[in-house]
Design a protein around this motif. Structure first.
Motif, PDB file in Angstrom:
ATOM      1  N   LEU A  62      47.779  29.389 -67.363  1.00 20.70           N
ATOM      2  CA  LEU A  62      47.180  30.705 -67.078  1.00 20.70           C
ATOM      3  C   LEU A  62      47.034  30.938 -65.583  1.00 20.70           C
ATOM      4  O   LEU A  62      47.349  32.022 -65.084  1.00 20.70           O
ATOM      5  CB  LEU A  62      45.825  30.835 -67.780  1.00 20.70           C
ATOM      6  CG  LEU A  62      45.872  31.023 -69.295  1.00 20.70           C
ATOM      7  CD1 LEU A  62      44.491  30.834 -69.904  1.00 20.70           C
ATOM      8  CD2 LEU A  62      46.437  32.396 -69.650  1.00 20.70           C
ATOM      9  N   ARG A 117      49.987  32.164 -63.687  1.00 21.27           N
ATOM     10  CA  ARG A 117      50.347  33.557 -63.956  1.00 21.27           C
ATOM     11  C   ARG A 117      49.318  34.542 -63.405  1.00 21.27           C
ATOM     12  O   ARG A 117      49.671  35.613 -62.941  1.00 21.27           O
ATOM     13  CB  ARG A 117      50.517  33.752 -65.466  1.00 21.27           C
ATOM     14  CG  ARG A 117      51.791  33.100 -65.968  1.00 21.27           C
ATOM     15  CD  ARG A 117      51.721  32.733 -67.434  1.00 21.27           C
ATOM     16  NE  ARG A 117      52.985  32.190 -67.882  1.00 21.27           N
ATOM     17  CZ  ARG A 117      53.351  30.922 -67.720  1.00 21.27           C
ATOM     18  NH1 ARG A 117      52.560  30.062 -67.127  1.00 21.27           N
ATOM     19  NH2 ARG A 117      54.538  30.501 -68.161  1.00 21.27           N
ATOM     20  N   LEU A 118      48.046  34.170 -63.472  1.00 20.69           N
ATOM     21  CA  LEU A 118      46.971  35.072 -63.057  1.00 20.69           C
ATOM     22  C   LEU A 118      46.587  34.918 -61.592  1.00 20.69           C
ATOM     23  O   LEU A 118      46.080  35.858 -60.986  1.00 20.69           O
ATOM     24  CB  LEU A 118      45.709  34.797 -63.898  1.00 20.69           C
ATOM     25  CG  LEU A 118      45.789  35.128 -65.370  1.00 20.69           C
ATOM     26  CD1 LEU A 118      44.642  34.483 -66.121  1.00 20.69           C
ATOM     27  CD2 LEU A 118      45.769  36.628 -65.557  1.00 20.69           C
ATOM     28  N   ILE A 171      41.632  38.161 -71.027  1.00 20.54           N
ATOM     29  CA  ILE A 171      42.144  36.920 -71.611  1.00 20.54           C
ATOM     30  C   ILE A 171      41.519  36.716 -72.983  1.00 20.54           C
ATOM     31  O   ILE A 171      40.300  36.837 -73.135  1.00 20.54           O
ATOM     32  CB  ILE A 171      41.816  35.689 -70.732  1.00 20.54           C
ATOM     33  CG1 ILE A 171      42.364  35.844 -69.318  1.00 20.54           C
ATOM     34  CG2 ILE A 171      42.367  34.416 -71.375  1.00 20.54           C
ATOM     35  CD1 ILE A 171      41.944  34.716 -68.383  1.00 20.54           C
ATOM     36  N   SER A 182      46.564  42.225 -70.818  1.00 17.74           N
ATOM     37  CA  SER A 182      45.923  41.062 -71.461  1.00 17.74           C
ATOM     38  C   SER A 182      46.856  39.860 -71.519  1.00 17.74           C
ATOM     39  O   SER A 182      48.060  39.998 -71.725  1.00 17.74           O
ATOM     40  CB  SER A 182      45.504  41.409 -72.898  1.00 17.74           C
ATOM     41  OG  SER A 182      44.583  42.458 -72.943  1.00 17.74           O
ATOM     42  N   TRP A 183      46.250  38.689 -71.385  1.00 12.67           N
ATOM     43  CA  TRP A 183      46.925  37.424 -71.631  1.00 12.67           C
ATOM     44  C   TRP A 183      46.279  36.800 -72.851  1.00 12.67           C
ATOM     45  O   TRP A 183      45.053  36.794 -72.968  1.00 12.67           O
ATOM     46  CB  TRP A 183      46.787  36.474 -70.443  1.00 12.67           C
ATOM     47  CG  TRP A 183      47.708  36.817 -69.323  1.00 12.67           C
ATOM     48  CD1 TRP A 183      47.438  37.604 -68.248  1.00 12.67           C
ATOM     49  CD2 TRP A 183      49.056  36.404 -69.191  1.00 12.67           C
ATOM     50  NE1 TRP A 183      48.548  37.704 -67.454  1.00 12.67           N
ATOM     51  CE2 TRP A 183      49.560  36.974 -68.005  1.00 12.67           C
ATOM     52  CE3 TRP A 183      49.908  35.606 -69.961  1.00 12.67           C
ATOM     53  CZ2 TRP A 183      50.858  36.771 -67.562  1.00 12.67           C
ATOM     54  CZ3 TRP A 183      51.205  35.403 -69.520  1.00 12.67           C
ATOM     55  CH2 TRP A 183      51.663  35.982 -68.339  1.00 12.67           C
ATOM     56  N   ASP A 200      55.380  34.389 -73.945  1.00 15.45           N
ATOM     57  CA  ASP A 200      55.674  34.203 -72.519  1.00 15.45           C
ATOM     58  C   ASP A 200      56.015  32.745 -72.219  1.00 15.45           C
ATOM     59  O   ASP A 200      56.892  32.469 -71.417  1.00 15.45           O
ATOM     60  CB  ASP A 200      54.470  34.636 -71.680  1.00 15.45           C
ATOM     61  CG  ASP A 200      54.696  34.449 -70.202  1.00 15.45           C
ATOM     62  OD1 ASP A 200      55.334  35.326 -69.591  1.00 15.45           O
ATOM     63  OD2 ASP A 200      54.263  33.406 -69.644  1.00 15.45           O
ATOM     64  N   LEU A 232      51.461  31.131 -74.888  1.00 14.71           N
ATOM     65  CA  LEU A 232      50.948  32.283 -74.143  1.00 14.71           C
ATOM     66  C   LEU A 232      51.711  33.510 -74.606  1.00 14.71           C
ATOM     67  O   LEU A 232      52.939  33.490 -74.704  1.00 14.71           O
ATOM     68  CB  LEU A 232      51.135  32.113 -72.637  1.00 14.71           C
ATOM     69  CG  LEU A 232      50.333  31.013 -71.951  1.00 14.71           C
ATOM     70  CD1 LEU A 232      50.550  31.076 -70.435  1.00 14.71           C
ATOM     71  CD2 LEU A 232      48.861  31.079 -72.289  1.00 14.71           C
ATOM     72  N   ARG A 241      51.952  38.039 -74.520  1.00  9.78           N
ATOM     73  CA  ARG A 241      51.676  39.279 -73.803  1.00  9.78           C
ATOM     74  C   ARG A 241      51.927  40.467 -74.706  1.00  9.78           C
ATOM     75  O   ARG A 241      52.710  40.399 -75.637  1.00  9.78           O
ATOM     76  CB  ARG A 241      52.605  39.423 -72.575  1.00  9.78           C
ATOM     77  CG  ARG A 241      52.481  38.413 -71.474  1.00  9.78           C
ATOM     78  CD  ARG A 241      51.129  38.380 -70.794  1.00  9.78           C
ATOM     79  NE  ARG A 241      50.586  39.647 -70.385  1.00  9.78           N
ATOM     80  CZ  ARG A 241      50.624  40.149 -69.166  1.00  9.78           C
ATOM     81  NH1 ARG A 241      51.203  39.494 -68.208  1.00  9.78           N
ATOM     82  NH2 ARG A 241      50.066  41.307 -68.899  1.00  9.78           N
TER      83      ARG A 241
END
Length: 182
Positions: free
Chosen positions: A36, A39-40, A115, A144-145, A164, A176, A178
């Motif tokens: 996470l 990516r974030l 999330i 959102s993830w 993802d 993960l 999306r």
């Protein structure tokens, strides 16, 4: 069970007694949050849900890393008590909301979350069913993830969501997802 990183790094969490829950292993949680974070970038100010929460380890990990708020949803009373105990130990009572009951009982969302962390019982498909419902009720938006932990041999497919990344860690598989409207 310990918090892996952030403000509460190294702090221990209590787990509910009995065999009704399966806490996410520290190594699995570390892998998930590394996925996470890549990516974030940052968890600062994010709104998070820890669904099928158990001890709340996933949600408290997100709060430790800077998330603003976490909704914990858990139906087992001993697990709900463990979440309350952990929140008090960490001084996080004002950053959390606990809903005692089934994830499937959640109604429409007032806003999509940043999330969603799901760790349902392995082999039940409950996570995919819950995600389908949450997508329809507005809990999941374009930004959102979603992180879903399943057994290593389980495949994940939810209409309206795209995979993802997938990582296997021991007996667990981390997926993960999306938002991906048809």
């Amino acid at each position: 069970m310990r918090i892996v990183a952030g403000d509460w790094r190294g702090r221990t969490l209590v787990a509910p007694k009995g065999e009704l829950t399966r806490p996410t292993a520290d190594r699995t949680r570390e892998t998930l949050f590394n996925m996470l974070a890549s990516r974030l970038g940052s968890f600062e100010g994010l709104a998070v849900a820890d669904l099928f929460a158990g001890s709340g380890a996933l949600g408290f990990e997100a709060l430790s890393r800077g998330a603003a708020h976490c909704l914990f949803v858990e139906q087992e009373s001993r697990a709900v008590e463990a979440i309350r105990t952990n929140a008090k130990k960490l001084g996080a009572e004002r950053k959390i909301t606990i809903r005692s009951g089934s994830v499937m009982a959640l109604g429409p969302a007032s806003a999509a979350l940043d999330i969603l962390l799901l760790d349902p019982p392995y082999g039940t498909g409950a996570g995919q069913v819950a995600l389908d419902r949450m997508l329809r009720l507005g809990w999941i938006g374009q930004a959102s993830w979603i992180a879903l932990e399943t057994g290593a041999r389980e495949d994940v497919e939810v209409k309206g969501l795209a995979v993802d990344a997938v990582r296997q860690v021991g007996k667990a598989k981390l997926t993960l997802l999306r938002y991906a409207p048809d």
